[in-house]
Design a protein around this motif. Structure first.
Motif, PDB file in Angstrom:
ATOM      1  N   GLY A 160       5.048  -7.439 -47.727  1.00 54.87           N
ATOM      2  CA  GLY A 160       3.971  -8.171 -48.365  1.00 54.87           C
ATOM      3  C   GLY A 160       3.333  -9.215 -47.470  1.00 54.87           C
ATOM      4  O   GLY A 160       3.425  -9.175 -46.251  1.00 54.87           O
ATOM      5  N   ALA A 161       2.701 -10.179 -48.129  1.00 57.71           N
ATOM      6  CA  ALA A 161       2.026 -11.270 -47.432  1.00 57.71           C
ATOM      7  C   ALA A 161       2.142 -12.521 -48.281  1.00 57.71           C
ATOM      8  O   ALA A 161       2.606 -12.475 -49.414  1.00 57.71           O
ATOM      9  N   GLY A 162       1.745 -13.641 -47.723  1.00 55.21           N
ATOM     10  CA  GLY A 162       1.792 -14.886 -48.482  1.00 55.21           C
ATOM     11  C   GLY A 162       3.203 -15.428 -48.602  1.00 55.21           C
ATOM     12  O   GLY A 162       4.066 -15.201 -47.762  1.00 55.21           O
ATOM     13  N   VAL A 163       3.458 -16.130 -49.731  1.00 61.77           N
ATOM     14  CA  VAL A 163       4.727 -16.830 -49.917  1.00 61.77           C
ATOM     15  C   VAL A 163       5.815 -15.917 -50.467  1.00 61.77           C
ATOM     16  O   VAL A 163       6.977 -16.027 -50.123  1.00 61.77           O
ATOM     17  N   GLY A 164       5.427 -14.978 -51.346  1.00 62.34           N
ATOM     18  CA  GLY A 164       6.401 -14.298 -52.187  1.00 62.34           C
ATOM     19  C   GLY A 164       7.305 -13.328 -51.473  1.00 62.34           C
ATOM     20  O   GLY A 164       7.053 -12.879 -50.359  1.00 62.34           O
ATOM     21  N   GLY A 165       8.406 -12.980 -52.168  1.00 59.92           N
ATOM     22  CA  GLY A 165       9.334 -11.977 -51.697  1.00 59.92           C
ATOM     23  C   GLY A 165      10.544 -12.564 -51.009  1.00 59.92           C
ATOM     24  O   GLY A 165      10.462 -13.585 -50.318  1.00 59.92           O
ATOM     25  N   LEU A 182      12.727 -18.590 -35.958  1.00 60.26           N
ATOM     26  CA  LEU A 182      12.366 -17.285 -36.480  1.00 60.26           C
ATOM     27  C   LEU A 182      10.848 -17.188 -36.537  1.00 60.26           C
ATOM     28  O   LEU A 182      10.182 -18.083 -37.053  1.00 60.26           O
ATOM     29  N   LYS A 183      10.308 -16.108 -36.017  1.00 64.67           N
ATOM     30  CA  LYS A 183       8.876 -15.859 -36.119  1.00 64.67           C
ATOM     31  C   LYS A 183       8.680 -14.712 -37.096  1.00 64.67           C
ATOM     32  O   LYS A 183       9.153 -13.594 -36.874  1.00 64.67           O
ATOM     33  N   LEU A 184       7.977 -14.985 -38.193  1.00 64.78           N
ATOM     34  CA  LEU A 184       7.853 -14.038 -39.289  1.00 64.78           C
ATOM     35  C   LEU A 184       6.678 -13.081 -39.072  1.00 64.78           C
ATOM     36  O   LEU A 184       5.564 -13.510 -38.796  1.00 64.78           O
ATOM     37  N   VAL A 185       6.964 -11.786 -39.201  1.00 64.02           N
ATOM     38  CA  VAL A 185       5.929 -10.750 -39.129  1.00 64.02           C
ATOM     39  C   VAL A 185       5.870 -10.084 -40.496  1.00 64.02           C
ATOM     40  O   VAL A 185       6.790  -9.352 -40.880  1.00 64.02           O
ATOM     41  N   GLN A 186       4.804 -10.329 -41.246  1.00 67.12           N
ATOM     42  CA  GLN A 186       4.670  -9.799 -42.596  1.00 67.12           C
ATOM     43  C   GLN A 186       3.757  -8.580 -42.637  1.00 67.12           C
ATOM     44  O   GLN A 186       3.179  -8.188 -41.627  1.00 67.12           O
ATOM     45  N   GLY A 187       3.649  -8.004 -43.839  1.00 69.56           N
ATOM     46  CA  GLY A 187       2.721  -6.908 -44.047  1.00 69.56           C
ATOM     47  C   GLY A 187       3.376  -5.560 -44.221  1.00 69.56           C
ATOM     48  O   GLY A 187       2.680  -4.568 -44.494  1.00 69.56           O
ATOM     49  N   LYS A 338       9.564 -26.007 -52.115  1.00 70.27           N
ATOM     50  CA  LYS A 338       8.228 -25.427 -52.038  1.00 70.27           C
ATOM     51  C   LYS A 338       7.663 -25.577 -50.611  1.00 70.27           C
ATOM     52  O   LYS A 338       7.060 -24.644 -50.067  1.00 70.27           O
ATOM     53  N   ALA A 339       7.853 -26.744 -50.025  1.00 72.88           N
ATOM     54  CA  ALA A 339       7.360 -26.972 -48.670  1.00 72.88           C
ATOM     55  C   ALA A 339       8.061 -26.067 -47.656  1.00 72.88           C
ATOM     56  O   ALA A 339       7.455 -25.610 -46.689  1.00 72.88           O
ATOM     57  N   ALA A 340       9.344 -25.786 -47.906  1.00 74.74           N
ATOM     58  CA  ALA A 340      10.119 -24.973 -46.962  1.00 74.74           C
ATOM     59  C   ALA A 340       9.653 -23.529 -46.908  1.00 74.74           C
ATOM     60  O   ALA A 340       9.757 -22.878 -45.865  1.00 74.74           O
ATOM     61  N   VAL A 341       9.138 -22.997 -48.028  1.00 73.74           N
ATOM     62  CA  VAL A 341       8.712 -21.588 -48.040  1.00 73.74           C
ATOM     63  C   VAL A 341       7.205 -21.433 -48.005  1.00 73.74           C
ATOM     64  O   VAL A 341       6.690 -20.318 -48.096  1.00 73.74           O
ATOM     65  N   ARG A 342       6.491 -22.537 -47.858  1.00 75.14           N
ATOM     66  CA  ARG A 342       5.033 -22.495 -47.867  1.00 75.14           C
ATOM     67  C   ARG A 342       4.515 -21.613 -46.726  1.00 75.14           C
ATOM     68  O   ARG A 342       5.041 -21.598 -45.624  1.00 75.14           O
ATOM     69  N   GLN A 343       3.438 -20.874 -47.035  1.00 72.21           N
ATOM     70  CA  GLN A 343       2.858 -19.974 -46.043  1.00 72.21           C
ATOM     71  C   GLN A 343       2.365 -20.760 -44.836  1.00 72.21           C
ATOM     72  O   GLN A 343       1.806 -21.844 -44.957  1.00 72.21           O
ATOM     73  N   ASP A 344       2.569 -20.182 -43.647  1.00 67.98           N
ATOM     74  CA  ASP A 344       2.159 -20.854 -42.411  1.00 67.98           C
ATOM     75  C   ASP A 344       0.644 -21.079 -42.382  1.00 67.98           C
ATOM     76  O   ASP A 344      -0.123 -20.278 -42.871  1.00 67.98           O
TER      77      ASP A 344
END
Length: 344
Positions: A160-165, A182-187, A338-344
């Protein structure tokens, strides 16, 4: 007078028994010849899908009227789409239940759902397993222990994308609360696609992947050491990973632990099933009883063992209690999570 009271009590009990029998008959009549759908908020081939299809083979015989049980996949937003649908669109007559990632139960707190549903309003039917999430890596990541992430950056995949999952939230939580690189690669479409991305070398790890998924869909990679868990995530430590550090080991204060609860603790409700708000109470009760009987069914247990599905079930009422606990945390704790999982 005593005889009158005794007769009155017997009459009342008789009326209550008759009412109970009538309600039971009404439930049986409703489900007879009907289809009961289990909506899976994730793609075919994921752990949620495998668990749900196994449940579907046995649940019907334990629900009054013995409905035909089918599974349907509603993929989107790492499970959030099905939770939002369950809250706002699904029929409220007891003909539908849904299963989705544990993160859906706290996503409204963490700002991922846009306030489109309230998990406390769901009629929780039960939970199949207390999931132990993991941060797991391939040899190409070049790390041998989780502390290596303090100095070396690793690409991790998420659906997915955004905050969820669970995959994106877990990666952000580990990065932002523990300070690991950690560098997050979503999608990616789901965990099955993330696994393929690891095999192709697009990313070298994943955070939030359940141990049960490593042992089933990812079995060959897990047993061969192609993917190795280096951090366990969840409310409680898993003895199967006794040599793997636990995310709560890094908490320095009780408040830190509460923040970790909101991001990782909901994994205690790791394979939850819920009916929509407004489902008739007698049908909710019948579904809960049917679910409880299913997970004790010797044939279901035997198949789960054959498929290597971890089972640590909890009742729907216990699922509700844990969710209520999280929603009672102070606003300051919620804001930190909430701040910890907020989208970059």
């Amino acid at each position: 007078m005593r005889r009158f009271i005794t007769v009155a009590c017997v009459t009342s009990l008789t009326i209550l028994a008759a009412a109970g029998a009538s309600a039971q008959q009404a439930v049986e009549t409703f489900y007879h010849g009907r289809t009961l759908s289990i909506v899976v908020g994730h793609e075919v081939g994921t752990g949620y899908d495998l668990y749900a299809r196994t449940v579907a083979r046995y649940l019907g015989k334990h629900v009054p009227g013995q409905p035909t049980v089918i599974t349907q996949n509603m993929v989107g937003a790492a499970g959030l789409a099905s939770a939002i649908w369950l809250a706002n669109v699904a029929p409220r007559d007891g003909s539908v239940i849904a299963t989705f990632a544990h993160t859906a139960s706290v996503d409204p707190l963490l700002g991922a759902s846009g306030g489109k549903f309230d998990p406390s309003k769901f009629n929780w039917i039960g939970n199949l397993d207390e999931v132990t999430g993991t941060c797991s890596f391939s040899p190409e990541a070049g790390i041998k222990k989780i502390e290596d992430l303090y100095t070396k950056e690793v690409l991790v995949g998420a659906a997915g994308a955004g905050v969820g999952g669970p995959l994106s939230q877990s990666a952000r939580g580990v990065r932002n609360l523990l300070g690991m690189k950690l560098k997050l690669v979503q999608g990616y479409k789901g965990s099955a696609d993330v696994r393929l991305a690891i095999l192709r070398g697009e990313v070298n790890g994943v955070c939030g992947i359940p141990l049960s998924t490593l042992k089933t869909e990812w079995r060959d990679d897990f047993t061969s050491g192609r993917i190795k868990p280096l951090l366990q995530l969840g409310l409680n430590k898993n003895p199967e990973l006794k040599d793997v550090p636990h995310v709560y080991d890094f908490a320095k204060t009780p408040e830190d632990r509460q923040v970790l609860d909101l991001i990782f603790g909901a994994q205690a409700n790791g394979r939850p099933y819920a009916a929509p708000p407004g489902t008739p109470p007698e049908r909710v009760a019948a579904l809960r009883r049917g679910f409880a009987e299913t997970i004790k069914d010797p044939q279901f247990v035997a198949e789960a063992e054959k498929l290597q599905l971890d089972l640590k079930p909890t009742a729907g009422e216990d699922v509700q209690k844990l969710i209520d606990r999280f929603y009672a945390y102070p606003p300051a704790i919620v804001e930190r999570a909430k701040a910890a999982v907020r989208q970059d």
